[in-house]
Motif scaffolding. Structure first.
Motif, mmCIF file in Angstrom:
data_model
loop_
_atom_site.group_PDB
_atom_site.id
_atom_site.type_symbol
_atom_site.label_atom_id
_atom_site.label_comp_id
_atom_site.label_asym_id
_atom_site.label_seq_id
_atom_site.Cartn_x
_atom_site.Cartn_y
_atom_site.Cartn_z
ATOM 1 N N ASN A 77 27.456 35.400 40.797
ATOM 2 C CA ASN A 77 26.581 35.062 39.672
ATOM 3 C C ASN A 77 27.337 34.896 38.343
ATOM 4 N N LEU A 78 28.193 35.891 37.998
ATOM 5 C CA LEU A 78 28.921 35.772 36.730
ATOM 6 C C LEU A 78 30.022 34.713 36.815
ATOM 7 N N PHE A 79 30.882 34.833 37.810
ATOM 8 C CA PHE A 79 32.007 33.892 37.903
ATOM 9 C C PHE A 79 31.552 32.434 38.019
ATOM 10 N N PRO A 80 30.526 32.119 38.824
ATOM 11 C CA PRO A 80 30.103 30.708 38.947
ATOM 12 C C PRO A 80 29.626 30.074 37.644
ATOM 13 N N LEU A 81 29.227 30.902 36.650
ATOM 14 C CA LEU A 81 28.822 30.311 35.363
ATOM 15 C C LEU A 81 29.966 29.517 34.733
ATOM 16 N N PHE A 82 31.206 29.879 35.077
ATOM 17 C CA PHE A 82 32.379 29.224 34.481
ATOM 18 C C PHE A 82 33.037 28.216 35.425
ATOM 19 N N GLN B 154 19.891 46.122 53.433
ATOM 20 C CA GLN B 154 19.166 45.033 52.765
ATOM 21 C C GLN B 154 19.214 43.786 53.626
ATOM 22 N N ALA B 155 18.087 43.091 53.650
ATOM 23 C CA ALA B 155 18.032 41.851 54.430
ATOM 24 C C ALA B 155 18.909 40.784 53.776
ATOM 25 N N VAL B 156 18.753 40.643 52.484
ATOM 26 C CA VAL B 156 19.521 39.638 51.727
ATOM 27 C C VAL B 156 19.946 40.265 50.408
ATOM 28 N N MET B 157 21.218 40.039 50.035
ATOM 29 C CA MET B 157 21.696 40.529 48.737
ATOM 30 C C MET B 157 21.111 39.654 47.624
ATOM 31 N N SER B 158 20.688 40.283 46.545
ATOM 32 C CA SER B 158 20.141 39.537 45.408
ATOM 33 C C SER B 158 20.716 40.086 44.114
ATOM 34 N N LEU B 159 20.612 39.295 43.072
ATOM 35 C CA LEU B 159 21.150 39.671 41.767
ATOM 36 C C LEU B 159 20.407 40.879 41.213
ATOM 37 N N ILE C 137 25.717 39.238 23.888
ATOM 38 C CA ILE C 137 25.870 39.576 25.314
ATOM 39 C C ILE C 137 25.833 41.090 25.508
ATOM 40 N N LYS C 138 26.463 41.829 24.602
ATOM 41 C CA LYS C 138 26.425 43.292 24.719
ATOM 42 C C LYS C 138 24.994 43.820 24.576
ATOM 43 N N ASP C 139 24.230 43.218 23.650
ATOM 44 C CA ASP C 139 22.823 43.630 23.507
ATOM 45 C C ASP C 139 22.049 43.342 24.787
ATOM 46 N N ALA C 140 22.328 42.174 25.393
ATOM 47 C CA ALA C 140 21.618 41.803 26.622
ATOM 48 C C ALA C 140 22.077 42.630 27.820
ATOM 49 N N ALA C 141 23.246 43.245 27.710
ATOM 50 C CA ALA C 141 23.807 43.985 28.849
ATOM 51 C C ALA C 141 23.475 45.476 28.817
ATOM 52 N N PRO D 295 19.232 39.447 31.940
ATOM 53 C CA PRO D 295 19.353 39.153 30.495
ATOM 54 C C PRO D 295 20.799 38.836 30.085
ATOM 55 N N LEU D 296 21.751 39.572 30.653
ATOM 56 C CA LEU D 296 23.168 39.324 30.351
ATOM 57 C C LEU D 296 23.575 37.912 30.734
ATOM 58 N N LEU D 297 23.270 37.513 31.952
ATOM 59 C CA LEU D 297 23.691 36.195 32.441
ATOM 60 C C LEU D 297 22.939 35.071 31.750
ATOM 61 N N LEU D 298 21.656 35.289 31.454
ATOM 62 C CA LEU D 298 20.878 34.255 30.752
ATOM 63 C C LEU D 298 21.434 34.038 29.339
#
Length: 759
Positions: free
Chosen positions: A678-683, A606-611, A585-589, A617-620
């Motif tokens: 994005n991060l929190f919903p993974l769990f 911004q019209a819409v907030m996006s990731l 994860i550190k490498d991906a981050a 790479p970190l989240l994947l």
């Protein structure tokens, strides 16, 4: 102070009897410097005069009474002295008179002693003759009853004679004891032979014994139901034989195996059952001793099965025809258990003879033990044979045999462990395709190993003594430790691939074994062993008082040492996995840590907030690892894993991304969007509120995204307030509980969207 000094001086004057000083102090106290107090002098003089008169009267009274008391005391002393002198004179006269009388009476006493000794001897002779007369009278009665064929009365009279024999056991008259014993033996043999002959004839009419399959037995029982006369004779003879039980126990010494087998004491089998067993005992010894083809040392199941068949074939007859007779005469004997106990003695004699011959042949010995355990299990579960009766387990508990059994159990268990770990399916779950069953994701080797331990428990749980059970328990603990070491060795080979299937299977195995052992610790059988171990260890002082106390209070269990080692291995393996995933994860981050948070557009632009693209790479990487380990680890292990990972990830993002950068309004909003959306919903699949596990990140986002007014107000509060409770209360109102006031100040200083105040 002056008053205290005066008081002290007054006390000293009284003690030293300094009357002038005392008087002056008294006047000073009562009158003082106040002239008006002189009015009290009249009353004071009257009071002192009255006190003086009382004291003079007391002195006169005492001086007149003392001489009278002294005179009375002296007179009493003189009277006592005279009385004592008179008593001493009387004592001297009485002593001389008694001595004179004793000297005169001594010849009479000697003659009387001789006469009394002669009388006592004559009384003993009379008692001896009475016993002989009583025995001869009973013997004559038995003879007369037999001449008139009155066997029941003869048997009753023999019971009385046997009871006389029992009463005389403590007598020192050896000839009398020999006479009564020989008389009992004489009539017992005559009555036993006569009744045995008649009883065997009745049994023959009933087609006893039932040595065929169960069907002929039912036919025989139907015939008995139609012959009440035969059954009546059976009952009569059975009761008469029961009367001979007392004399039979006096004359017959039960067969005892050597003391090394430690068989429990058991009474002699009742006489009628002995007679009923005679044909079966003959058959057993004929077929299973000597050079018969049926006496094969490698086939213990032949004689064990034969005994079980005899018990099964005769059970109904014993329950329906014999037990009612015993109940009728008030006997507590269970006919079927008595029958089984007698047959068991045949088996024990056979085992004791065979075991030395095959003790060092591994295959034959193991086969014998297996067959004996199956025999014991059926005997107890099907036929209700009590564990307190002599059994085959007592033979197997003999020291040499038991140590051999223990050695063979260890040897075959280790061989089984070798084969289960070398199997191709060792790390695959048998139930991998059945989701409901495969919650623990237990590899085949672990399940087979625990089944092996369970089988060993079943094999030794009926041993008669706790010390033998504890030796088997130590064997089980040694096997668990050996298996743990083997798992550790395999794990070390897989360390480089700590996320691979085999590594996860090892971890599942360790967790499963620890869980099962913890469950076993609450089992009644192992709790009893724990109590037995406590007694043994308490006597040997092998443990400290603290450890003994923990065992006694059930705070620890017999498997605690093993469970602790397994838990330590489990934690070590989980830590390796967490470290591996965290490195990935550190490498991906790396790209995400270099994000320019200072120059990002605000949310309104911004019209819409996006990731953030750099966060992908970190989240994947995080998602893939979570999915992989969720499939390979059991639920309880995966829960520990992701919580350990989240703890490290929370601190890493907080320290390496948040504290290492400055944030404008857009950067803070983007960070909050990346984390909360994005991060929190993974769990969220693993818990209801994943943000509670990311306390540093969540609270940092709150601080960075406060509107400017609230941020300024908070900054002032933190800077101006010196009391920590006030600052903490202000943070709690904003939902900040983890971060300290100093940490919040640092975060506020990382914001760049402050208004221009001209400073």
């Amino acid at each position: 102070m002056a008053a205290l000094v005066r008081k002290e001086q007054t006390n000293q004057d009284v003690d030293t009897c300094d009357i002038p000083s005392y008087v002056s102090e008294f006047v000073e106290k009562e009158v003082g410097n106040d002239l008006k107090s002189l009015k009290k002098l009249g009353k004071l003089i009257e009071q002192l005069t009255e006190n003086k008169a009382q004291l003079e009267e007391q002195v006169l009274t005492i001086s007149s009474e003392v001489p009278k008391r002294i005179q009375n005391a002296l007179k009493n002393a003189e009277d006592s002295k005279k009385f004592l002198s008179q008593l001493l004179e009387k004592e001297t006269l009485l002593f001389s008179s008694i001595n004179s009388h004793l000297l005169t009476a001594q010849p009479w006493m000697d003659d009387l002693g001789v006469s009394i000794s002669q009388i006592e001897e004559i009384e003993r002779h009379l008692a001896y003759l009475k016993w002989i007369s009583q025995i001869e009278e009973l013997s004559d009665n038995i003879q007369q009853y037999l001449m008139t064929n009155n066997v029941p009365e003869a048997a009753t009279t023999l019971v009385s004679m046997a009871q006389l024999d029992i009463k005389l056991q403590e007598s020192s008259c050896s000839h009398l004891l020999s006479f009564v014993r020989s008389t009992v033996k004489f009539w017992h043999k005559i009555l036993k032979d006569k009744l045995t002959c008649d009883f065997e004839e009745i049994l023959t009419q009933l087609h006893w014994p039932f040595i065929g399959p169960p069907q002929p037995q039912n036919v025989g029982l139907s015939k008995i139901a139609g012959t009440p006369e035969v059954y009546s004779n059976l009952e009569t003879l059975f009761c008469q034989l029961l009367k001979l039980q007392t004399s039979d126990e006096l004359l017959t010494e039960p067969k005892q195996l050597p003391e090394k087998y430690s068989l429990p004491a058991s009474p002699l089998v009742i006489l009628p059952i002995q007679i009923m067993l005679t044909p079966l005992q003959k058959r057993f010894r004929y077929h299973f001793s000597g050079n018969r083809q049926t006496n094969v040392i490698s086939k213990p199941e032949w004689y064990l099965t034969q005994v079980l068949m005899w018990i099964r074939n005769h059970a109904r007859f014993l329950d329906e025809k014999i037990q009612p007779i015993l109940d009728k005469v008030g006997s507590s004997v269970n006919a079927r258990l008595e029958f089984s106990r007698a047959l068991m003695m045949l088996v024990l004699e056979k085992l004791a003879a065979d075991i030395p011959c095959l003790l060092y042949d591994d295959n034959l010995f193991c086969h014998l033990v297996d067959e004996v355990l199956l025999f014991e299990r059926e005997l107890q579960s099907v036929h209700g044979y009590p564990s307190t009766f002599p059994s085959c387990m007592h033979i197997l508990s003999e020291e040499t045999c038991f140590q051999r059994w223990l050695t063979m159990e260890r040897k075959f268990a280790l061989q089984k462990m070798d084969s289960m770990l070398s199997s191709e399916a060792a790390w695959v779950s048998q139930y991998k395709d059945i989701t409901d069953v495969d919650e623990m994701k237990v590899p085949d080797c672990a399940e087979t190993f625990m089944t092996l331990l369970l089988v060993i428990t079943d094999r030794y749980k009926n041993l008669p003594t706790a010390s033998r059970k504890l030796q088997f328990l130590e064997l089980q603990k040694d096997l668990v430790d050996d298996f743990r070491i083997r798992l550790t060795q395999v794990m070390k080979e897989e360390t480089r691939a700590s996320l691979a299937f085999r590594y996860c299977a090892i971890l599942n195995a360790v967790n499963y074994i620890a869980t099962v052992l913890a469950d076993w610790a609450d089992n009644v059988f192992f709790l009893q062993l724990q109590q037995a171990a406590l007694e043994v260890l308490g006597e040997s002082k092998a443990l400290s008082k603290l450890q003994l106390g923990q065992l006694a209070s059930m705070e620890s269990s017999v498997f605690d040492d093993m469970i602790n080692l397994l838990e330590r291995l489990k934690l070590d393996m989980l830590t390796r996995q967490v470290d591996h995933v965290f490195r990935d994860i550190k490498d991906a981050a790396k790209l995400y840590t270099k994000e320019r948070w200072l120059s990002l557009p605000s949310q309104s632009e911004q019209a819409v907030m996006s990731l953030s693209s750099s966060a992908c790479p970190l989240l994947l990487s995080l998602r893939d690892h979570l999915l992989q380990l969720e499939q390979q680890l059991c639920y309880s292990l995966f829960k520990i894993f992701w919580q350990m990972l989240v703890e490290k990830l929370d601190v890493y993002i907080y320290q390496e991304i948040i504290l290492a950068n400055y944030f404008n309004e857009g950067g803070a909003a983007q960070l909050q969007f990346d984390m909360t959306r994005n991060l929190f919903p993974l769990f969220s699949h693993y818990c209801k509120r994943p943000e509670n596990y990311f306390k540093h990140i969540k609270e940092a986002c709150i601080v960075l995204n406060l509107n400017v007014g609230s941020a300024l107000l908070l900054k002032d509060v933190l800077q101006l307030t010196t009391e920590e409770p006030t600052a903490t209360a202000a943070l709690n109102e904003l939902g900040i509980y983890k971060l300290a006031p100093q940490d919040v100040e640092i975060l506020l200083n990382l914001r760049t969207n402050w208004p221009n105040t001209g400073k």
